[in-house]
Design an enzyme around this catalytic site. Sequence first.
Site, PDB file in Angstrom:
ATOM      1  N   HIS A 146      59.849 -45.749 -10.262  1.00 44.56           N
ATOM      2  CA  HIS A 146      60.538 -44.995  -9.212  1.00 44.56           C
ATOM      3  C   HIS A 146      62.039 -45.176  -9.359  1.00 44.56           C
ATOM      4  O   HIS A 146      62.590 -46.238  -9.054  1.00 44.56           O
ATOM      5  CB  HIS A 146      60.054 -45.490  -7.838  1.00 44.56           C
ATOM      6  CG  HIS A 146      60.624 -44.723  -6.699  1.00 44.56           C
ATOM      7  ND1 HIS A 146      61.346 -45.319  -5.690  1.00 44.56           N
ATOM      8  CD2 HIS A 146      60.598 -43.399  -6.415  1.00 44.56           C
ATOM      9  CE1 HIS A 146      61.723 -44.396  -4.827  1.00 44.56           C
ATOM     10  NE2 HIS A 146      61.279 -43.226  -5.251  1.00 44.56           N
ATOM     11  N   GLU A 181      62.100 -49.127  -9.481  1.00 41.61           N
ATOM     12  CA  GLU A 181      60.950 -49.908  -8.999  1.00 41.61           C
ATOM     13  C   GLU A 181      59.751 -49.594  -9.897  1.00 41.61           C
ATOM     14  O   GLU A 181      59.496 -48.430 -10.197  1.00 41.61           O
ATOM     15  CB  GLU A 181      60.626 -49.521  -7.560  1.00 41.61           C
ATOM     16  CG  GLU A 181      61.746 -49.868  -6.590  1.00 41.61           C
ATOM     17  CD  GLU A 181      61.425 -49.392  -5.183  1.00 41.61           C
ATOM     18  OE1 GLU A 181      60.957 -50.223  -4.383  1.00 41.61           O
ATOM     19  OE2 GLU A 181      61.625 -48.200  -4.880  1.00 41.61           O
ATOM     20  N   SER A 203      57.477 -40.823  -5.165  1.00 41.60           N
ATOM     21  CA  SER A 203      58.096 -41.627  -4.112  1.00 41.60           C
ATOM     22  C   SER A 203      57.067 -42.124  -3.112  1.00 41.60           C
ATOM     23  O   SER A 203      57.266 -43.159  -2.481  1.00 41.60           O
ATOM     24  CB  SER A 203      59.112 -40.787  -3.328  1.00 41.60           C
ATOM     25  OG  SER A 203      60.061 -40.224  -4.166  1.00 41.60           O
ATOM     26  N   ASN A 230      61.943 -47.585  -0.099  1.00 41.57           N
ATOM     27  CA  ASN A 230      61.712 -46.598   0.963  1.00 41.57           C
ATOM     28  C   ASN A 230      60.978 -47.190   2.160  1.00 41.57           C
ATOM     29  O   ASN A 230      61.002 -46.630   3.251  1.00 41.57           O
ATOM     30  CB  ASN A 230      60.948 -45.385   0.417  1.00 41.57           C
ATOM     31  CG  ASN A 230      61.882 -44.433  -0.316  1.00 41.57           C
ATOM     32  OD1 ASN A 230      63.086 -44.438  -0.071  1.00 41.57           O
ATOM     33  ND2 ASN A 230      61.346 -43.638  -1.215  1.00 41.57           N
TER      34      ASN A 230
HETATM   35  N1  LIG Z   1      64.949 -36.386  -4.851  1.00 39.16           N
HETATM   36  C1  LIG Z   1      64.933 -37.713  -4.742  1.00 39.16           C
HETATM   37  O1  LIG Z   1      65.837 -38.327  -4.135  1.00 39.16           O
HETATM   38  C2  LIG Z   1      63.822 -38.511  -5.374  1.00 39.16           C
HETATM   39  C3  LIG Z   1      64.017 -39.882  -5.614  1.00 39.16           C
HETATM   40  C4  LIG Z   1      63.012 -40.616  -6.261  1.00 39.16           C
HETATM   41  C5  LIG Z   1      61.823 -39.980  -6.628  1.00 39.16           C
HETATM   42  N2  LIG Z   1      61.651 -38.649  -6.359  1.00 39.16           N
HETATM   43  C6  LIG Z   1      60.389 -38.022  -6.803  1.00 39.16           C
HETATM   44  O2  LIG Z   1      60.652 -37.332  -8.039  1.00 39.16           O
HETATM   45  C7  LIG Z   1      59.784 -36.172  -8.149  1.00 39.16           C
HETATM   46  C8  LIG Z   1      60.621 -34.928  -8.355  1.00 39.16           C
HETATM   47  O3  LIG Z   1      61.505 -34.784  -7.259  1.00 39.16           O
HETATM   48  P1  LIG Z   1      62.790 -33.845  -7.355  1.00 39.16           P
HETATM   49  O4  LIG Z   1      63.617 -34.165  -6.166  1.00 39.16           O
HETATM   50  O5  LIG Z   1      63.375 -33.913  -8.719  1.00 39.16           O
HETATM   51  O6  LIG Z   1      62.086 -32.398  -7.166  1.00 39.16           O
HETATM   52  P2  LIG Z   1      62.650 -30.957  -7.572  1.00 39.16           P
HETATM   53  O7  LIG Z   1      62.000 -29.999  -6.652  1.00 39.16           O
HETATM   54  O8  LIG Z   1      64.132 -30.969  -7.703  1.00 39.16           O
HETATM   55  O9  LIG Z   1      62.035 -30.735  -9.066  1.00 39.16           O
HETATM   56  C9  LIG Z   1      60.665 -30.616  -9.319  1.00 39.16           C
HETATM   57  C10 LIG Z   1      60.494 -29.754 -10.574  1.00 39.16           C
HETATM   58  O10 LIG Z   1      59.143 -29.844 -11.012  1.00 39.16           O
HETATM   59  C11 LIG Z   1      58.776 -28.572 -11.541  1.00 39.16           C
HETATM   60  N3  LIG Z   1      57.328 -28.511 -11.595  1.00 39.16           N
HETATM   61  C12 LIG Z   1      56.460 -28.366 -10.552  1.00 39.16           C
HETATM   62  N4  LIG Z   1      55.191 -28.412 -11.019  1.00 39.16           N
HETATM   63  C13 LIG Z   1      55.264 -28.612 -12.363  1.00 39.16           C
HETATM   64  C14 LIG Z   1      54.297 -28.780 -13.406  1.00 39.16           C
HETATM   65  N5  LIG Z   1      52.988 -28.742 -13.160  1.00 39.16           N
HETATM   66  N6  LIG Z   1      54.724 -28.967 -14.680  1.00 39.16           N
HETATM   67  C15 LIG Z   1      56.062 -28.991 -14.963  1.00 39.16           C
HETATM   68  N7  LIG Z   1      57.024 -28.842 -14.016  1.00 39.16           N
HETATM   69  C16 LIG Z   1      56.625 -28.660 -12.735  1.00 39.16           C
HETATM   70  C17 LIG Z   1      59.438 -27.575 -10.610  1.00 39.16           C
HETATM   71  O11 LIG Z   1      59.561 -26.289 -11.231  1.00 39.16           O
HETATM   72  C18 LIG Z   1      60.794 -28.262 -10.351  1.00 39.16           C
HETATM   73  O12 LIG Z   1      61.766 -27.829 -11.297  1.00 39.16           O
HETATM   74  C19 LIG Z   1      58.932 -36.188  -6.872  1.00 39.16           C
HETATM   75  O13 LIG Z   1      57.731 -36.869  -7.144  1.00 39.16           O
HETATM   76  C20 LIG Z   1      59.790 -36.970  -5.878  1.00 39.16           C
HETATM   77  O14 LIG Z   1      59.034 -37.570  -4.870  1.00 39.16           O
HETATM   78  C21 LIG Z   1      62.617 -37.892  -5.758  1.00 39.16           C
END
Ligand SMILES: NC(=O)c1ccc[n+]([C@@H]2O[C@H](COP(=O)([O-])OP(=O)(O)OC[C@H]3O[C@@H](n4cnc5c(N)ncnc54)[C@H](O)[C@@H]3O)[C@@H](O)[C@H]2O)c1
Length: 291
Positions: A140, A152, A119, A190
Amino acid sequence: MSDHVVAVVGAGTMGSGIATVAARAGYRTLLHDIDTGRVDNGLATIRDFLTRSAKLGKMTDVEASDAFARVEGSTELTDLAPATVVIEAIVEQLDAKKDLFGALDHIVSDRTLLHTNTSTLSVTGIASGSRLAERVVGTHYCNPAPLMKLVEVASGRHTADWALQASIEFLRDVGKTTVVTKDRPGFIVNRFLIPWENSVIAALEAGLGTVESIDAAVTGALAHPMGPFQLLDIVGLDIHQQVATRLYEQLRDPRFYPPPMVDRMVAAGDLGRKVGRGFYDYTDSSQLFGA
Ligand SMILES: NC(=O)c1ccc[n+]([C@@H]2O[C@H](COP(=O)([O-])OP(=O)(O)OC[C@H]3O[C@@H](n4cnc5c(N)ncnc54)[C@H](O)[C@@H]3O)[C@@H](O)[C@H]2O)c1
């Protein structure tokens, strides 16, 4: 429609949603996480979503069970070798993402597309961990990924044009619409959503209205499908705080800085729907938005 094997790395909120999108589109889908419990939770989330979709008549029971059967959980990165597209959705930390892409270099084939769902981080910065930077593309997704159409798309400095075009084609195949943007903090959405959400929270703190009345004003006046507080509860207050702070650090624009109410809510553990309480109380399931 090309024949893809999709690997999603990170089985959290976004990873399980993106894996649902890939499996629903008919692709074999590998859902990987370093944490076995997260893989199990991710698989359960996918199954629940597909079951609910069938109950709502959006697909048949057979389509739902076939889609779920296409998803395989994994905790070994080497299991991702057959992937033609890898979608990274791990923790929002540059070093973790760089290390992951560096490790994938030795596992995936020489035509595999490498997508990052970051993000706030730079696609170029993430790709610098890989010798395959020409195939790293920012994609994204919006949350919740199975419901929101838009993705995106942003090239890094070394992304090849063929990789960008193939990524757009893949996203179209899984039912997404795309907008191409630049590798800049916050991409398009964003860049204006975060300051807007901050100003809505500030309006609440200033007593201009209640959570319900502000949501009603926005949905009524702007025809948004949900109010800003409903949206923030879906995204998660901790995620909003993290994204807003990261964008503030890069852009140095005070409009991105999260208002104090966000810090108080995160400290209190009122993170939104994922914990049952945020701006709204979800312990009474009849209040669940879109449930
Ligand atoms: N939550 C949102 O609204 C949103 C929206 C768009 C993008 N994002 C992006 O998506 C990504 C994930 O966000 P999320 O909200 O799903 O996070 P989350 O915390 O729900 O999930 C992240 C997962 O990644 C795992 N993880 C961490 N390091 C790892 C590795 N080296 N190898 C494999 N797995 C690993 C963790 O165990 C966890 O299960 C981030 O980059 C975030 O910025 C989030």
